[in-house]
Design a protein around this motif. Sequence first.
Motif, PDB file in Angstrom:
ATOM      1  N   UNK A 112       0.826  -1.206   0.000  1.00 63.18           N
ATOM      2  CA  UNK A 112       0.000   0.000   0.000  1.00 63.18           C
ATOM      3  C   UNK A 112       0.862   1.259   0.000  1.00 63.18           C
ATOM      4  N   UNK A 113       2.009   1.180   0.661  1.00 67.06           N
ATOM      5  CA  UNK A 113       2.900   2.333   0.746  1.00 67.06           C
ATOM      6  C   UNK A 113       3.389   2.771  -0.628  1.00 67.06           C
ATOM      7  N   UNK A 114       3.610   1.802  -1.501  1.00 66.92           N
ATOM      8  CA  UNK A 114       4.041   2.138  -2.858  1.00 66.92           C
ATOM      9  C   UNK A 114       2.868   2.541  -3.733  1.00 66.92           C
ATOM     10  N   UNK A 115       1.730   1.881  -3.565  1.00 62.34           N
ATOM     11  CA  UNK A 115       0.566   2.202  -4.386  1.00 62.34           C
ATOM     12  C   UNK A 115       0.035   3.592  -4.050  1.00 62.34           C
ATOM     13  N   UNK A 116      -0.051   3.899  -2.726  1.00 60.67           N
ATOM     14  CA  UNK A 116      -0.506   5.219  -2.273  1.00 60.67           C
ATOM     15  C   UNK A 116       0.700   5.911  -1.650  1.00 60.67           C
TER      16      UNK A 116
END
Length: 345
Positions: free
Chosen positions: A14-18
Amino acid sequence: MANEIPIRNIYYMLSYVYDVLKEGDNVHLSNEEFDNIYDLFGKILVNGLNLLIKRGFNREYICVSDELPVLRGKIAVNDTLKRQSFILGKLSCEYDELSPNVLFNQIIKASIITLINYKELDKQIKEQLIYINRYFQEIEVIRLQKSHFSRIRYHRNNRFYKLIIDICELIYDEVLVASQKGETIFKDFIRDNRMAALYEKFILNFYKKELSSILVYSPIFQWEKDADFEHIGESFLPVMRTDIVLQNEKRQLIIDAKYYTNALQIRNVGETKKLISGNLYQIYTYINNSTFIGEKAGMLIYPVVDTELDFVYSIQGKKIYVKTLNLNTRWENIYGRLKEIAAGI
C-alpha cells in the motif's frame, strides 16, 4: 502464498501504491502487528483522521434554506408565501454557507460507521474510531455508493484527503453485506480482485520509485494492423493495456503481473503441470505489437504458490521470462527479488 501474506507486507505494498503513506506527516505502521487487513485499514484511518482533525475539515459553500427573522441571502418568495412565514415575522431565505457537511466528510463518516460495525475489528481501534466519530456530528450520514467516489475532485487545498478517501473506497469495495443487526461482513481481501489490482499497481509503483535511471510506465500498445486492408469490427479488438514496461535506450522489458492462485495448471488427467497458455499468448502479443526499436522481451510475474519459478524462453528471437515473487517472506527479500528481476534491463 497469497492467503498467508503478512499484513505488514500488505502495508508496504500500500505504501508504494498510495505514495502519501510515505510522507512525513502521515502514517508509519510497518512495525505494528495486525490480525487482519481491516485492522490495518482502521489504523490508517485513525492516524490519518487525527491529522485531518488537527488540520481542519475541508469546507465548501452549500445552499441552505431556512426561515429567519432577518433577511439573509435571497428571499425564497414561493416558500415564504406558501408557509406564510411573514405572519410570524419571518422570511424563507436561501443563502450560501461554508460547511464541512460535504461529500469528502460524508464518505469518511460512512466508512467509520462501517468499520465500527465490524465485529472482528481490534477493540482499541474501534474505540479510537468511535471517539473520532464525535468530530463528525455535523456531517450527514449517507448511504454510500460507488458513484460517490467518482464525484470526488482533488486540488491543492484538499489533496491531503486522498489517502483517506482511497482507504474508504477499499473498505467500501470489500463490504459483502450488512446484516439487519448492523453488523458489517467483509469479503476476503487477499483472495478477491482488489488484491490482484494491488499486486499489479505495487510492482509498477515500486519500479517507478526504485529505478530512477530507467523509464517505467504502463502504455497501451496498438495492434499492428495492415494499412492496406479495410478492417471490419475494428472497435471490437481488445485493448492491449500493459501492466509495467521497463525501458532504456537499448532494451524494453514488458511485464505482466499475474495474481493467480497457481502459475501452473493441469488441463487433462495424467498430464504434467503446464504454464497457463493464455498468459504466454498475451505477453507474446504485447512483444510483437510493441513499436520499440531495440531489443524487446516479456515477463510474467506470479506470486509464489508451491514452488518458485525462474524460467526463460527464446521464441522467434524474443525472450520471455516467467518468474515468481514470494509475498510470504520478509520485506527485505521482496525488495531484493524485485530489484534482481529488473537488473537485466
